[in-house]
Design a protein around this motif. Structure first.
Motif, PDB file in Angstrom:
ATOM      1  N   ALA A  24      13.063 -33.050 -20.442  1.00  0.00           N
ATOM      2  CA  ALA A  24      13.685 -32.655 -19.104  1.00  0.00           C
ATOM      3  C   ALA A  24      13.449 -33.274 -17.532  1.00  0.00           C
ATOM      4  CB  ALA A  24      13.697 -31.179 -18.832  1.00  0.00           C
ATOM      5  N   ALA A  25      11.512 -33.368 -17.603  1.00  0.00           N
ATOM      6  CA  ALA A  25      11.105 -33.454 -16.174  1.00  0.00           C
ATOM      7  C   ALA A  25      11.422 -35.023 -15.582  1.00  0.00           C
ATOM      8  CB  ALA A  25       9.611 -33.471 -16.315  1.00  0.00           C
ATOM      9  N   TYR A  28      15.642 -34.963 -14.600  1.00  0.00           N
ATOM     10  CA  TYR A  28      15.488 -34.926 -13.927  1.00  0.00           C
ATOM     11  C   TYR A  28      14.875 -35.712 -12.505  1.00  0.00           C
ATOM     12  CZ  TYR A  28      15.185 -31.836  -9.575  1.00  0.00           C
ATOM     13  OH  TYR A  28      15.842 -31.478  -8.145  1.00  0.00           O
ATOM     14  N   GLN A  32      16.904 -37.979 -10.115  1.00  0.00           N
ATOM     15  CA  GLN A  32      16.912 -37.403  -8.269  1.00  0.00           C
ATOM     16  C   GLN A  32      17.135 -39.191  -7.672  1.00  0.00           C
ATOM     17  OE1 GLN A  32      16.955 -35.102  -6.085  1.00  0.00           O
ATOM     18  NE2 GLN A  32      17.711 -34.330  -7.964  1.00  0.00           N
ATOM     19  N   LEU A  73      19.098 -30.242 -20.793  1.00  0.00           N
ATOM     20  CA  LEU A  73      17.662 -29.111 -19.782  1.00  0.00           C
ATOM     21  C   LEU A  73      17.947 -30.360 -18.219  1.00  0.00           C
ATOM     22  CD1 LEU A  73      16.670 -26.321 -19.036  1.00  0.00           C
ATOM     23  CD2 LEU A  73      14.486 -27.823 -19.811  1.00  0.00           C
ATOM     24  N   GLY A  74      16.979 -31.794 -18.833  1.00  0.00           N
ATOM     25  CA  GLY A  74      17.118 -32.102 -17.396  1.00  0.00           C
ATOM     26  C   GLY A  74      18.670 -32.502 -16.908  1.00  0.00           C
ATOM     27  N   LEU A  76      20.940 -30.830 -16.618  1.00  0.00           N
ATOM     28  CA  LEU A  76      21.407 -29.461 -16.356  1.00  0.00           C
ATOM     29  C   LEU A  76      20.625 -29.272 -14.453  1.00  0.00           C
ATOM     30  CD1 LEU A  76      22.651 -26.359 -15.965  1.00  0.00           C
ATOM     31  CD2 LEU A  76      20.815 -25.661 -17.408  1.00  0.00           C
ATOM     32  N   PHE A  77      19.773 -28.956 -14.744  1.00  0.00           N
ATOM     33  CA  PHE A  77      19.095 -29.669 -13.493  1.00  0.00           C
ATOM     34  C   PHE A  77      19.225 -30.285 -12.860  1.00  0.00           C
ATOM     35  CE2 PHE A  77      14.462 -28.103 -15.770  1.00  0.00           C
ATOM     36  CZ  PHE A  77      14.839 -27.257 -16.152  1.00  0.00           C
ATOM     37  N   LEU A  80      22.194 -28.897 -11.167  1.00  0.00           N
ATOM     38  CA  LEU A  80      22.020 -28.475 -10.146  1.00  0.00           C
ATOM     39  C   LEU A  80      21.720 -28.064  -8.969  1.00  0.00           C
ATOM     40  CD1 LEU A  80      20.177 -25.273 -12.359  1.00  0.00           C
ATOM     41  CD2 LEU A  80      22.942 -24.639 -12.027  1.00  0.00           C
ATOM     42  N   SER A  81      21.162 -29.082  -8.887  1.00  0.00           N
ATOM     43  CA  SER A  81      20.666 -29.854  -7.691  1.00  0.00           C
ATOM     44  C   SER A  81      21.697 -30.071  -6.649  1.00  0.00           C
ATOM     45  CB  SER A  81      19.484 -30.845  -7.918  1.00  0.00           C
ATOM     46  OG  SER A  81      19.929 -31.527  -8.826  1.00  0.00           O
TER      47      SER A  81
END
Length: 343
Positions: A24-25, A28, A32, A73-74, A76-77, A80-81
């Protein structure tokens, strides 16, 4: 034995949780990075290269299907950003998760090998992992924009194409590099390091110049790509293609160099054509060269083994021949001695 089993039972959920958070990290962080450079197509913002698709496919190929929750999960992050969690955002989340999972399943069914040492592996990654699987995410995303009224039919196909190409470029450019890094094991063999250093310096000088020059000089990158593929196979060609794609994307989003006088649609078309050609050339050319090198090495090993077998056979025949001659000479001497004694 009970203590060992309990320890394993406790360790497995922890490992799975850490792996999920790591995936996930990485998703994400790559998302970015991808959002740093954007293009506007028919009023919609798209990314020329979407690295999370490449990260997702690479993690699935290395760790298996169990890491898909980390991809979700990633994603989703990242959503959400950018916006709040709405039903349309959940639809995009499902599409962005399903596309790399389907790509992984198609590659596994095709017998894909992560070393990319065969031409069939390169073609499978291109046509199954990138072109086919990413139809899911692009169709889902553009379809949701159309259904929610944020996009009309006249602009649908342009946005869909930009979305699909961006996701496919992430697989073609990012996945091979990550698969290459996953196979690196110390100690590193620094063979031809002088040539590699020289090539890297030339690439770092020529590629930014070609990408930002007002004269169209992007074709100068292809000889460097071929050089890297011939001498360093996948490692050289894909790193060169990755750097060239990043420089071209920066120039395109800044509207500089060969992209300065173009419209937004023309910028998108020229950039994606260049990135796609670079990725396909690097991936397929390095796969062909690696396959030929492996075939030559196999033939050389077979010839060496054949020579050793022939040497052993020749040595055995020589020994048997000498033994037969010695036995024959001894027999003649014994016969002669017997005749003298009779005489």
């Amino acid at each position: 034995m009970a203590a060992v089993v309990d320890s394993r039972d406790l360790r497995t959920p922890v490992v799975v949780a850490l792996q999920t958070l790591t995936v996930a990290a990485c998703y994400y962080a790559s998302g970015q990075l991808g959002l740093l450079r954007e293009l506007v197509v028919e009023g919609s913002v798209v990314t020329p290269i979407w690295p999370p698709t490449g990260v997702s496919v690479a993690f699935l190929l290395v760790f298996g299907l169990r890491c898909w929750p980390g991809i979700a999960l990633g994603a989703l992050f990242v959503i959400l950003s950018l916006t709040s969690l709405t039903p349309s955002a959940l639809g995009v989340l499902v599409g962005n998760t399903a596309a790399p999972v389907v790509g992984y399943l198609l590659l596994r069914r095709a017998g894909f090998r992560t070393d990319l040492a065969r031409l069939r592996d390169g073609l499978a990654l291109v046509f199954l992992g990138a072109f086919t699987a990413m139809l899911i995410s692009s169709t889902t995303g553009a379809g949701i924009l159309l259904v929610t009224g944020k996009l009309d039919w006249a602009s649908f196909w342009a946005v869909w194409l930009a979305w699909w190409v961006g996701d496919a470029m992430g697989v073609l450019i990012v996945t091979p590099v990550l698969l290459l890094l996953s196979r690196v094991r110390p100690p590193l063999r620094l063979s031809r390091w002088k040539e590699a250093t020289g090539l890297a310096l030339i690439i770092c000088c020529v590629v930014p110049l070609a990408a930002h020059s007002p004269v169209s000089l992007l074709f100068l990158i292809y000889p460097l790509l071929i050089w890297a593929a011939l001498r360093f196979q996948l490692a050289g060609s894909m790193l060169c293609a990755l750097f060239a794609s990043i420089m071209a994307t920066v120039a395109a989003t800044d509207r500089s160099g060969p992209f300065e006088q173009l419209t937004r649609v023309e910028v998108m078309i020229k950039l994606q054509a260049f990135n796609g050609a670079m990725a396909l050339t690097a991936l397929i050319l390095s796969a062909v060269i690696t396959e030929q090198i492996n075939t030559r090495r196999s033939v050389e090993r077979a010839c060496q083994e054949l020579v050793e077998v022939l040497e052993h056979l020749t040595a055995g025949e020589s020994t048997d021949g000498r033994a037969s001659l010695e036995d024959g000479g001894l027999g003649r001497r014994q016969d002669g001695l017997g005749r003298r004694q009779d005489g």
